[in-house]
Design an enzyme around this catalytic site. Structure first.
Site, PDB file in Angstrom:
ATOM      1  N   ASP A  83     -71.199  31.792  16.689  1.00 11.02           N
ATOM      2  CA  ASP A  83     -71.973  31.181  17.819  1.00 11.02           C
ATOM      3  C   ASP A  83     -71.337  29.841  17.879  1.00 11.02           C
ATOM      4  O   ASP A  83     -70.415  29.297  17.463  1.00 11.02           O
ATOM      5  CB  ASP A  83     -73.275  31.310  17.427  1.00 11.02           C
ATOM      6  CG  ASP A  83     -74.458  30.800  18.641  1.00 11.02           C
ATOM      7  OD1 ASP A  83     -73.694  30.800  19.707  1.00 11.02           O
ATOM      8  OD2 ASP A  83     -75.447  30.487  18.357  1.00 11.02           O
ATOM      9  N   LYS A  84     -71.826  29.377  18.982  1.00 13.76           N
ATOM     10  CA  LYS A  84     -71.250  28.056  19.542  1.00 13.76           C
ATOM     11  C   LYS A  84     -72.554  26.928  19.868  1.00 13.76           C
ATOM     12  O   LYS A  84     -73.499  27.623  20.436  1.00 13.76           O
ATOM     13  CB  LYS A  84     -70.485  28.218  20.662  1.00 13.76           C
ATOM     14  CG  LYS A  84     -70.030  27.159  21.687  1.00 13.76           C
ATOM     15  CD  LYS A  84     -70.954  26.976  22.945  1.00 13.76           C
ATOM     16  CE  LYS A  84     -70.439  25.869  23.847  1.00 13.76           C
ATOM     17  NZ  LYS A  84     -71.695  25.761  24.821  1.00 13.76           N
ATOM     18  N   HIS A  85     -72.258  25.711  19.728  1.00 14.92           N
ATOM     19  CA  HIS A  85     -73.223  24.784  20.201  1.00 14.92           C
ATOM     20  C   HIS A  85     -72.661  23.839  20.827  1.00 14.92           C
ATOM     21  O   HIS A  85     -71.748  23.128  20.303  1.00 14.92           O
ATOM     22  CB  HIS A  85     -74.028  24.320  18.859  1.00 14.92           C
ATOM     23  CG  HIS A  85     -75.010  23.046  19.388  1.00 14.92           C
ATOM     24  ND1 HIS A  85     -76.398  23.531  19.801  1.00 14.92           N
ATOM     25  CD2 HIS A  85     -74.975  21.710  19.533  1.00 14.92           C
ATOM     26  CE1 HIS A  85     -76.993  22.036  20.357  1.00 14.92           C
ATOM     27  NE2 HIS A  85     -76.302  21.376  19.970  1.00 14.92           N
ATOM     28  N   SER A  86     -73.263  23.419  22.106  1.00 11.59           N
ATOM     29  CA  SER A  86     -72.809  22.187  22.720  1.00 11.59           C
ATOM     30  C   SER A  86     -73.918  20.926  22.734  1.00 11.59           C
ATOM     31  O   SER A  86     -74.976  21.130  22.680  1.00 11.59           O
ATOM     32  CB  SER A  86     -72.335  22.507  24.258  1.00 11.59           C
ATOM     33  OG  SER A  86     -72.274  21.281  24.767  1.00 11.59           O
ATOM     34  N   THR A 123     -78.883  26.267  28.982  1.00 10.28           N
ATOM     35  CA  THR A 123     -78.411  27.627  29.095  1.00 10.28           C
ATOM     36  C   THR A 123     -79.473  28.474  29.487  1.00 10.28           C
ATOM     37  O   THR A 123     -79.102  29.295  30.274  1.00 10.28           O
ATOM     38  CB  THR A 123     -77.834  28.185  27.970  1.00 10.28           C
ATOM     39  OG1 THR A 123     -76.536  27.125  27.538  1.00 10.28           O
ATOM     40  CG2 THR A 123     -77.066  29.459  28.127  1.00 10.28           C
ATOM     41  N   ARG A 171     -90.156  12.989  17.056  1.00 10.98           N
ATOM     42  CA  ARG A 171     -88.791  12.009  17.199  1.00 10.98           C
ATOM     43  C   ARG A 171     -88.875  11.746  18.647  1.00 10.98           C
ATOM     44  O   ARG A 171     -88.283  10.343  19.148  1.00 10.98           O
ATOM     45  CB  ARG A 171     -87.527  12.776  16.841  1.00 10.98           C
ATOM     46  CG  ARG A 171     -87.307  12.842  15.230  1.00 10.98           C
ATOM     47  CD  ARG A 171     -86.040  13.764  14.937  1.00 10.98           C
ATOM     48  NE  ARG A 171     -85.069  13.297  15.636  1.00 10.98           N
ATOM     49  CZ  ARG A 171     -84.056  14.134  16.027  1.00 10.98           C
ATOM     50  NH1 ARG A 171     -84.304  15.457  15.695  1.00 10.98           N
ATOM     51  NH2 ARG A 171     -82.965  13.856  16.607  1.00 10.98           N
ATOM     52  N   SER A 186     -81.156  18.820  12.780  1.00  9.24           N
ATOM     53  CA  SER A 186     -81.856  19.579  14.245  1.00  9.24           C
ATOM     54  C   SER A 186     -80.959  20.753  14.520  1.00  9.24           C
ATOM     55  O   SER A 186     -81.121  21.738  14.810  1.00  9.24           O
ATOM     56  CB  SER A 186     -82.289  18.575  15.166  1.00  9.24           C
ATOM     57  OG  SER A 186     -82.740  19.442  16.127  1.00  9.24           O
ATOM     58  N   LYS A 190     -81.174  25.061  13.398  1.00 14.05           N
ATOM     59  CA  LYS A 190     -81.477  26.308  14.243  1.00 14.05           C
ATOM     60  C   LYS A 190     -80.430  27.413  14.126  1.00 14.05           C
ATOM     61  O   LYS A 190     -80.401  28.488  14.165  1.00 14.05           O
ATOM     62  CB  LYS A 190     -81.775  25.671  15.626  1.00 14.05           C
ATOM     63  CG  LYS A 190     -82.946  25.132  15.528  1.00 14.05           C
ATOM     64  CD  LYS A 190     -83.375  24.747  17.082  1.00 14.05           C
ATOM     65  CE  LYS A 190     -82.521  23.659  17.872  1.00 14.05           C
ATOM     66  NZ  LYS A 190     -82.763  22.296  17.166  1.00 14.05           N
ATOM     67  N   LYS A 191     -79.156  26.847  14.306  1.00 13.46           N
ATOM     68  CA  LYS A 191     -77.661  27.750  14.293  1.00 13.46           C
ATOM     69  C   LYS A 191     -77.811  28.344  13.049  1.00 13.46           C
ATOM     70  O   LYS A 191     -77.300  29.701  13.056  1.00 13.46           O
ATOM     71  CB  LYS A 191     -76.616  26.734  14.551  1.00 13.46           C
ATOM     72  CG  LYS A 191     -76.794  26.425  16.219  1.00 13.46           C
ATOM     73  CD  LYS A 191     -76.511  27.639  17.120  1.00 13.46           C
ATOM     74  CE  LYS A 191     -76.534  27.099  18.684  1.00 13.46           C
ATOM     75  NZ  LYS A 191     -76.824  28.428  19.464  1.00 13.46           N
TER      76      LYS A 191
END
Length: 440
Positions: A83-86, A123, A171, A186, A190-191
């Site tokens: 997977d990917k996160h930005s 997204t 937060r 954070s 999740k990832k």
């Protein structure tokens, strides 16, 4: 004195929390025995005093383990789960192309994404512009789509890292979002709850990013890569420029059109293409799908040139409830704004500065983004055909096209756009889109 108060006191006074203390605090957030005021006090103590590498890793682990951690073994997948996160920006629709590209190269991508808040697009909001697409399918539909198609892009369920949801909400209202340990926990909780074999990160720097300079972005990338790797997931990051939109457009349905045009080969903007391919390369390397960059790039080119990535995008959309022929007939399905007109330059020169954050805010003001989580979106609005930094422009030439719900909305957005895009007689020095990469 209660255990929770003692844990907060230790961090308030600059001490280091041990494994037992962090486990207890996160358990208390999850089962709600820790109050909102105690979460706020801990968030501020961490914001002010920071955390050691070990504390950050433990915080991430216990937040990940506060709910379900997906297990894909029963599906007997024949490739790695990636997977990917930005970290968020403007005109960043990379996920829409990257998931199908990785799947076409032999990976499996259970991409769990979020909605936009503030100036950055989400997204899930882009996929919500596709009629019928289920961003929250049943667990069986989600898993079957990952198995059969290779990619499924959906929203977070309440069972994944529930401690993060409660921690983040506090937060957000206590001005403690901008804490590197808390951001790291954070994102990664999740990832990593997705049960990954590899993770790639796009950490953005610039006026349209949460990290406004390269130094801060490097520090974030380094921490994310280190903690992800410590928790057993090969993690890689690239640091990219967000001093202008990544794609030359911003807006939900507009960015879906851009993604389909990219995957079909009709239009692949250079900056967007560089970042998409770089992230795909890192994903294939992290997952062991290619032995080196050269081989990885060849596989990516084949996935795009053969149409395999586009086919998987279409199959994913259909499997999750969308139209079977979206790619061929996108204008029949994707909403279009009532008023679509260019904004013309008032003088000759070069595009010398673009306030990407302000362009994102224009999309929000048009109705395409949220100020609060309950806001309803107009998926058709946004900005397209945005000129890039350094381009020459004549007086009266279009700088961008605004897609608005009404003439008055268009007029207001056009005024904002003239403030966000500057024209000068001197050609500016333009940053490379990729600053650096970091590998665990």
């Amino acid at each position: 004195m209660s255990l929770t108060r003692e844990i907060i006191r230790i961090k308030r006074d600059g001490g280091e929390l041990d494994e037992t203390s962090l486990a207890a605090f996160i358990k208390g957030i999850t089962d709600e025995t820790v109050s909102e005021s105690q979460i706020a006090a801990m968030a501020m103590a961490i914001y002010l005093n920071g955390m050691s590498d070990t504390e950050t890793m433990l915080l991430t682990r216990y937040m990940r383990d506060s709910g379900d951690v997906l297990d894909w073994q029963s599906l007997q997948l024949d490739g790695p789960v990636l997977d990917k996160h930005s970290t968020g920006g403007v005109g960043d629709n990379v996920s829409l192309m990257l998931g199908p590209i990785i799947a076409a190269c032999g990976g499996y991508v259970p991409m769990i994404s979020g909605r936009g808040l503030g100036h950055t697009g989400g997204t899930l909001d882009k996929f919500d512009s596709i009629p019928g697409y289920q961003t929250h399918p049943s667990n069986d539909v989600f898993r079957n789509t990952v198995r059969d198609v290779g990619v499924a892009i959906i929203g977070q369920t309440g069972s994944l890292a529930p401690a993060d949801k409660r921690f983040y909400a506090t937060r957000d209202v206590t001005s403690t979002v901008e804490s590197l340990p808390l951001i790291t926990a954070s994102i990664l909780s999740k990832k990593l709850a997705e049960g990954l074999d590899g993770l790639v990160l796009d950490v953005k720097a610039g006026n349209g990013a949460f990290m406004d300079n390269e130094q801060k972005a490097r520090a974030m990338a380094d921490t994310l890569v280190r903690v992800g790797s410590q928790l057993g997931v090969p993690t890689r990051a690239i640091i990219t420029d967000m001093n202008q939109p990544l794609a030359p457009c911003a807006g939900n349905a507009i960015e879906v059109r851009s993604a389909i045009n990219y995957l079909s080969g009709a239009y692949q903007p250079n900056r967007l293409h560089q970042v998409t391919v770089a992230l795909a390369v890192e994903a294939l390397l992290a997952g062991g799908l290619a032995p080196d960059e050269y081989t990885a790039r060849a596989k990516i080119d084949e996935a795009l040139d053969s149409g395999a990535a586009l086919e998987l995008f279409q199959r994913m959309v259909y499997a999750l409830g969308g139209p079977q022929d979206l790619a061929e007939k996108m204008d029949n399905y994707l909403p279009r704004a009532e008023v679509i007109k260019p904004v013309l330059a008032k003088k000759q020169g070069y595009i010398s500065q673009i306030h990407a954050r302000e362009l994102g805010n224009i999309v929000v003001s048009l109705g395409g983004g949220r100020l609060t989580s309950s806001d309803t979106l107009n998926y058709s609005v946004g900005i397209s055909d945005i000129l890039e930094l350094g381009m020459s422009v004549d007086s009266g030439q279009p700088m961008a096209v605004i897609h608005a719900a009404s003439e008055s909305d268009w007029q207001h957005a056009a005024m904002q756009l003239h403030e966000a895009i500057h024209i000068d007689t001197q050609k500016p020095q333009v940053n490379e889109v990729i600053y650096a990469s970091q590998r665990g």
